[in-house]
Design an enzyme around this catalytic site. Structure first.
Site, PDB file in Angstrom:
ATOM      1  CE  LYS A   1      -3.619  -2.631   2.467  1.00 51.42           C
ATOM      2  NZ  LYS A   1      -4.495  -2.680   3.670  1.00 51.42           N
TER       3      LYS A   1
ATOM      4  CE1 TYR B   1      -9.355  -3.613   0.872  1.00 54.76           C
ATOM      5  CE2 TYR B   1      -8.850  -1.371   0.208  1.00 54.76           C
ATOM      6  CZ  TYR B   1      -8.474  -2.565   0.793  1.00 54.76           C
ATOM      7  OH  TYR B   1      -7.200  -2.708   1.301  1.00 54.76           O
TER       8      TYR B   1
ATOM      9  CG  ASN C   1      -3.214  -3.690   7.042  1.00 52.81           C
ATOM     10  OD1 ASN C   1      -3.179  -3.063   5.978  1.00 52.81           O
ATOM     11  ND2 ASN C   1      -4.188  -4.528   7.336  1.00 52.81           N
TER      12      ASN C   1
ATOM     13  CG  HIS D   1      -4.949  -6.568  -0.539  1.00 52.33           C
ATOM     14  ND1 HIS D   1      -6.111  -6.775   0.177  1.00 52.33           N
ATOM     15  CD2 HIS D   1      -5.049  -7.353  -1.654  1.00 52.33           C
ATOM     16  CE1 HIS D   1      -6.884  -7.637  -0.480  1.00 52.33           C
ATOM     17  NE2 HIS D   1      -6.257  -7.999  -1.588  1.00 52.33           N
TER      18      HIS D   1
ATOM     19  CD  GLU E   1      -8.290  -9.285  -3.912  1.00 56.37           C
ATOM     20  OE1 GLU E   1      -7.091  -9.673  -3.844  1.00 56.37           O
ATOM     21  OE2 GLU E   1      -9.014  -9.147  -2.901  1.00 56.37           O
TER      22      GLU E   1
HETATM   23  P1  ADP Z   1      -7.228  -8.164   5.010  1.00 58.02           P
HETATM   24  O1  ADP Z   1      -6.601  -6.973   4.298  1.00 58.02           O
HETATM   25  O2  ADP Z   1      -6.324  -8.714   6.111  1.00 58.02           O
HETATM   26  O3  ADP Z   1      -7.712  -9.241   4.071  1.00 58.02           O
HETATM   27  P2  ADP Z   1      -9.952  -7.108   5.275  1.00 58.02           P
HETATM   28  O4  ADP Z   1     -10.149  -7.463   3.829  1.00 58.02           O
HETATM   29  O5  ADP Z   1     -10.958  -7.569   6.272  1.00 58.02           O
HETATM   30  O6  ADP Z   1      -8.510  -7.602   5.804  1.00 58.02           O
HETATM   31  O7  ADP Z   1      -9.870  -5.508   5.424  1.00 58.02           O
HETATM   32  C1  ADP Z   1      -9.335  -4.706   4.410  1.00 58.02           C
HETATM   33  C2  ADP Z   1      -8.483  -3.612   5.046  1.00 58.02           C
HETATM   34  O8  ADP Z   1      -9.323  -2.770   5.852  1.00 58.02           O
HETATM   35  C3  ADP Z   1      -7.395  -4.114   6.018  1.00 58.02           C
HETATM   36  O9  ADP Z   1      -6.230  -4.520   5.372  1.00 58.02           O
HETATM   37  C4  ADP Z   1      -7.196  -2.902   6.896  1.00 58.02           C
HETATM   38  O10 ADP Z   1      -6.365  -1.910   6.255  1.00 58.02           O
HETATM   39  C5  ADP Z   1      -8.605  -2.328   7.011  1.00 58.02           C
HETATM   40  N1  ADP Z   1      -9.334  -2.838   8.191  1.00 58.02           N
HETATM   41  C6  ADP Z   1      -9.838  -4.078   8.376  1.00 58.02           C
HETATM   42  N2  ADP Z   1     -10.499  -4.202   9.534  1.00 58.02           N
HETATM   43  C7  ADP Z   1     -10.431  -2.989  10.117  1.00 58.02           C
HETATM   44  C8  ADP Z   1     -10.928  -2.436  11.353  1.00 58.02           C
HETATM   45  N3  ADP Z   1     -11.637  -3.193  12.218  1.00 58.02           N
HETATM   46  N4  ADP Z   1     -10.663  -1.147  11.626  1.00 58.02           N
HETATM   47  C9  ADP Z   1      -9.953  -0.390  10.767  1.00 58.02           C
HETATM   48  N5  ADP Z   1      -9.441  -0.823   9.577  1.00 58.02           N
HETATM   49  C10 ADP Z   1      -9.678  -2.108   9.256  1.00 58.02           C
END
Ligand code: ADP
Length: 147
Positions: free
Chosen positions: A9, A49, A121, A124, A135
């Protein structure tokens, strides 16, 4: 063969950690099948998303991917291929919440929760074979991937 989309990211470029993050994925036994920089449009981020559109953090993650929080920087988009590619890359990434991610995982090393509550984080990683297929088609043309 199983494929997975991995995105570094926009904070990856801003924090100058792309080299380390890339090397953690590339030093697995997976084949790198695609690699490019993409300045994610609003439309691409929303499509990426789409399945999370009902979450309270949806708008924040769309803006996050477009670089709005990180100097308008692009995403490093990659496709890795190989047996168990999704599980392997998700292990390298670590848990979604950087505070729960293992200390040596990418998210454990470099992630944070912002004061606005966004999980910043770093990477992705597709979560299933169906998601990976969807994707990869959003981010790459077929001709951009090694056969
Ligand atoms: P991942 O990226 O681990 O597959 P998700 O698809 O559930 O997780 O979520 C997409 C992105 O949204 C995450 O990588 C993170 O940046 C953000 N995110 C997910 N859950 C939360 C949350 N509870 N609060 C804030 N940001 C979140």
């Amino acid at each position: 063969m199983e494929q997975v989309l991995v995105l570094i990211k926009p904070e990856g470029l801003q924090k100058a950690i792309v080299g380390d993050v890339f090397s953690q994925f590339v030093s697995s036994d997976l084949k790198l099948a695609g690699l490019k920089l993409v300045k994610a449009s609003d439309q691409l981020a929303k499509a990426h998303y789409a399945l999370l559109k009902d979450k309270f953090f949806y708008w924040q993650i769309v803006e996050y991917l477009t670089g709005k929080f990180h100097d308008g920087l692009p995403v490093v988009a990659m496709v890795f291929e190989g047996r168990g590619a999704i599980a392997k890359c998700r292990r390298i990434a670590g848990a979604t919440n950087p505070e729960e991610a293992g200390p040596k995982s990418v998210r454990g090393k470099y992630g944070r929760i912002t004061t606005k509550g966004l999980f910043e984080n770093v990477v992705h990683v597709s979560s299933s074979t169906d998601e990976a297929r969807r994707e990869i088609a959003l981010w790459f043309r077929k001709s951009e991937l090694l056969q």
